[in-house]
Scaffold this motif. Structure first.
Motif, PDB file in Angstrom:
ATOM      1  N   ARG A 118       0.816  -1.215   0.000  1.00 10.00           N
ATOM      2  CA  ARG A 118       0.000   0.000   0.000  1.00 10.00           C
ATOM      3  C   ARG A 118       0.851   1.269   0.000  1.00 10.00           C
ATOM      4  O   ARG A 118       0.564   2.223  -0.721  1.00 10.00           O
ATOM      5  CB  ARG A 118      -0.898  -0.026   1.249  1.00 10.00           C
ATOM      6  CG  ARG A 118      -1.632   1.266   1.554  1.00 10.00           C
ATOM      7  CD  ARG A 118      -2.775   1.469   0.589  1.00 10.00           C
ATOM      8  NE  ARG A 118      -3.631   2.556   0.984  1.00 10.00           N
ATOM      9  CZ  ARG A 118      -3.467   3.826   0.634  1.00 10.00           C
ATOM     10  NH1 ARG A 118      -2.426   4.157  -0.113  1.00 10.00           N
ATOM     11  NH2 ARG A 118      -4.311   4.751   1.004  1.00 10.00           N
ATOM     12  N   LYS A 119       1.911   1.306   0.806  1.00 14.00           N
ATOM     13  CA  LYS A 119       2.734   2.516   0.896  1.00 14.00           C
ATOM     14  C   LYS A 119       3.496   2.771  -0.402  1.00 14.00           C
ATOM     15  O   LYS A 119       3.659   3.911  -0.829  1.00 14.00           O
ATOM     16  CB  LYS A 119       3.690   2.414   2.081  1.00 14.00           C
ATOM     17  CG  LYS A 119       2.976   2.425   3.433  1.00 14.00           C
ATOM     18  CD  LYS A 119       3.928   2.178   4.585  1.00 14.00           C
ATOM     19  CE  LYS A 119       3.182   2.077   5.897  1.00 14.00           C
ATOM     20  NZ  LYS A 119       4.071   1.654   7.001  1.00 14.00           N
ATOM     21  N   THR A 120       3.957   1.714  -1.037  1.00 13.90           N
ATOM     22  CA  THR A 120       4.640   1.858  -2.319  1.00 13.90           C
ATOM     23  C   THR A 120       3.666   2.388  -3.368  1.00 13.90           C
ATOM     24  O   THR A 120       4.009   3.274  -4.164  1.00 13.90           O
ATOM     25  CB  THR A 120       5.230   0.504  -2.764  1.00 13.90           C
ATOM     26  OG1 THR A 120       6.177   0.078  -1.783  1.00 13.90           O
ATOM     27  CG2 THR A 120       5.919   0.606  -4.117  1.00 13.90           C
ATOM     28  N   TYR A 121       2.465   1.858  -3.366  1.00 15.26           N
ATOM     29  CA  TYR A 121       1.438   2.310  -4.307  1.00 15.26           C
ATOM     30  C   TYR A 121       1.088   3.781  -4.078  1.00 15.26           C
ATOM     31  O   TYR A 121       0.844   4.531  -5.031  1.00 15.26           O
ATOM     32  CB  TYR A 121       0.203   1.428  -4.157  1.00 15.26           C
ATOM     33  CG  TYR A 121      -0.921   1.735  -5.117  1.00 15.26           C
ATOM     34  CD1 TYR A 121      -0.710   1.770  -6.491  1.00 15.26           C
ATOM     35  CD2 TYR A 121      -2.208   1.979  -4.653  1.00 15.26           C
ATOM     36  CE1 TYR A 121      -1.750   2.044  -7.375  1.00 15.26           C
ATOM     37  CE2 TYR A 121      -3.251   2.251  -5.527  1.00 15.26           C
ATOM     38  CZ  TYR A 121      -3.015   2.276  -6.886  1.00 15.26           C
ATOM     39  OH  TYR A 121      -4.042   2.551  -7.760  1.00 15.26           O
ATOM     40  N   GLN A 122       1.107   4.200  -2.816  1.00  8.94           N
ATOM     41  CA  GLN A 122       0.745   5.573  -2.471  1.00  8.94           C
ATOM     42  C   GLN A 122       1.688   6.589  -3.120  1.00  8.94           C
ATOM     43  O   GLN A 122       1.277   7.705  -3.442  1.00  8.94           O
ATOM     44  CB  GLN A 122       0.743   5.760  -0.949  1.00  8.94           C
ATOM     45  CG  GLN A 122       0.213   7.115  -0.490  1.00  8.94           C
ATOM     46  CD  GLN A 122      -1.261   7.307  -0.830  1.00  8.94           C
ATOM     47  OE1 GLN A 122      -2.068   6.408  -0.637  1.00  8.94           O
ATOM     48  NE2 GLN A 122      -1.598   8.492  -1.337  1.00  8.94           N
ATOM     49  N   LEU A 169      -7.148  -0.045   2.106  1.00 10.92           N
ATOM     50  CA  LEU A 169      -7.924   0.353   0.929  1.00 10.92           C
ATOM     51  C   LEU A 169      -9.160  -0.536   0.819  1.00 10.92           C
ATOM     52  O   LEU A 169      -9.067  -1.755   0.967  1.00 10.92           O
ATOM     53  CB  LEU A 169      -7.095   0.221  -0.347  1.00 10.92           C
ATOM     54  CG  LEU A 169      -6.079   1.319  -0.667  1.00 10.92           C
ATOM     55  CD1 LEU A 169      -5.301   0.962  -1.925  1.00 10.92           C
ATOM     56  CD2 LEU A 169      -6.769   2.665  -0.849  1.00 10.92           C
ATOM     57  N   THR A 170     -10.290   0.064   0.539  1.00  9.63           N
ATOM     58  CA  THR A 170     -11.519  -0.721   0.390  1.00  9.63           C
ATOM     59  C   THR A 170     -11.877  -0.934  -1.071  1.00  9.63           C
ATOM     60  O   THR A 170     -12.604  -1.864  -1.401  1.00  9.63           O
ATOM     61  CB  THR A 170     -12.692  -0.033   1.114  1.00  9.63           C
ATOM     62  OG1 THR A 170     -12.812   1.307   0.629  1.00  9.63           O
ATOM     63  CG2 THR A 170     -12.455  -0.019   2.622  1.00  9.63           C
ATOM     64  N   GLU A 171     -11.380  -0.064  -1.945  1.00 13.31           N
ATOM     65  CA  GLU A 171     -11.565  -0.266  -3.374  1.00 13.31           C
ATOM     66  C   GLU A 171     -10.372   0.306  -4.119  1.00 13.31           C
ATOM     67  O   GLU A 171      -9.730   1.249  -3.655  1.00 13.31           O
ATOM     68  CB  GLU A 171     -12.863   0.346  -3.862  1.00 13.31           C
ATOM     69  CG  GLU A 171     -12.981   1.846  -3.681  1.00 13.31           C
ATOM     70  CD  GLU A 171     -14.324   2.365  -4.193  1.00 13.31           C
ATOM     71  OE1 GLU A 171     -14.313   3.051  -5.227  1.00 13.31           O
ATOM     72  OE2 GLU A 171     -15.343   2.084  -3.547  1.00 13.31           O
ATOM     73  N   ALA A 227      -7.731  -1.176 -13.411  1.00  5.08           N
ATOM     74  CA  ALA A 227      -6.718  -2.138 -13.855  1.00  5.08           C
ATOM     75  C   ALA A 227      -5.834  -2.643 -12.716  1.00  5.08           C
ATOM     76  O   ALA A 227      -5.081  -3.590 -12.886  1.00  5.08           O
ATOM     77  CB  ALA A 227      -5.848  -1.517 -14.943  1.00  5.08           C
ATOM     78  N   VAL A 228      -5.913  -2.005 -11.557  1.00  6.71           N
ATOM     79  CA  VAL A 228      -5.093  -2.396 -10.411  1.00  6.71           C
ATOM     80  C   VAL A 228      -5.915  -3.291  -9.489  1.00  6.71           C
ATOM     81  O   VAL A 228      -6.980  -2.894  -9.010  1.00  6.71           O
ATOM     82  CB  VAL A 228      -4.579  -1.165  -9.641  1.00  6.71           C
ATOM     83  CG1 VAL A 228      -3.823  -1.582  -8.388  1.00  6.71           C
ATOM     84  CG2 VAL A 228      -3.683  -0.317 -10.540  1.00  6.71           C
ATOM     85  N   GLU A 229      -5.417  -4.510  -9.269  1.00  8.47           N
ATOM     86  CA  GLU A 229      -6.127  -5.477  -8.435  1.00  8.47           C
ATOM     87  C   GLU A 229      -5.763  -5.274  -6.970  1.00  8.47           C
ATOM     88  O   GLU A 229      -4.579  -5.247  -6.619  1.00  8.47           O
ATOM     89  CB  GLU A 229      -5.776  -6.898  -8.863  1.00  8.47           C
ATOM     90  CG  GLU A 229      -6.094  -7.207 -10.317  1.00  8.47           C
ATOM     91  CD  GLU A 229      -5.517  -8.538 -10.762  1.00  8.47           C
ATOM     92  OE1 GLU A 229      -5.676  -9.543 -10.032  1.00  8.47           O
ATOM     93  OE2 GLU A 229      -4.900  -8.574 -11.851  1.00  8.47           O
TER      94      GLU A 229
END
Length: 199
Positions: free
Chosen positions: A73-77, A100-102, A107-109
């Motif tokens: 999650r932090k990398t994605y942020q 994250l809830t959605e 395209a990102v799972e």
């Protein structure tokens, strides 16, 4: 079977980011990106460059190593903060998160369950290898499942920061076998290690 490859940049003192976890190569970063380093990435690992960088550099090569990228999650942020909801539109992109809830991008799972179970499932599917982009916390959780390390070792020390396997990794010493290495004129080294077979 597909392999899980932790392909990550690290400082000489074993950190993948500063204490705040921000992008170390970003506009306010401390991690220089020399020309020969970028050229090596574009030639040898084109699929690991983010979509905007590929577009700016005119890179269209599919790449031969990975077709899937997984991250925490932090990398994605970091991408979200830059206004990018899918930094790797050319790859299957999975983000592991308990908060994250959605997904911000169709395209990102989003994966909310056990990372190890999901990686084992991915390994059974057809395709190229799976790229673990980070961060350290997810790498620590997936430590038993990592088949190969590709360390982009920078000639840089920072004293403290986020360790290669996060701050909460368990003590589990293991030896790795060096299978490939490339040292660039700028001082960066690409070191590939395989997990020795236990069979």
């Amino acid at each position: 079977m597909r392999e899980l490859v932790y392909y990550i940049a690290s400082t000489l003192d074993g950190h993948i980011a500063g204490p705040d976890g921000a992008d170390p190569t970003g506009p306010d970063g401390f991690w220089p990106v020399p020309g020969d380093y970028l050229e090596h990435l574009a030639t040898e690992y084109p699929e690991t460059l983010p979509g905007p960088a590929r577009q700016a550099l005119g890179i269209t090569a599919e790449g031969t190593r990975f077709d899937t990228v997984i991250g925490g999650r932090k990398t994605y942020q970091i991408g979200l903060d830059a206004g990018v909801t899918d930094a790797y539109p050319h790859l299957r992109h999975l983000v592991f998160s308990r908060t994250l809830t959605e997904s911000p991008d169709p395209a990102v799972e989003l994966v909310t369950g056990d990372p190890i179970a999901k990686v084992r499932e991915l390994k059974q599917q057809d395709g190229k290898d799976i790229w673990l982009i980070g961060g350290g916390e997810l790498a620590g959780a997936l430590y038993p499942e990592i088949d190969r390390l590709v360390i982009k070792l920078a000639p840089l020390t920072i004293g403290t920061g986020i360790p290669l396997f996060g701050r909460s990794a368990t003590f589990d010493p293991r030896n790795w076998r060096l299978t490939d290495h490339t040292v660039l004129d700028s001082g960066a080294a690409f070191l590939t290690y395989a997990r020795p077979s236990t069979g």
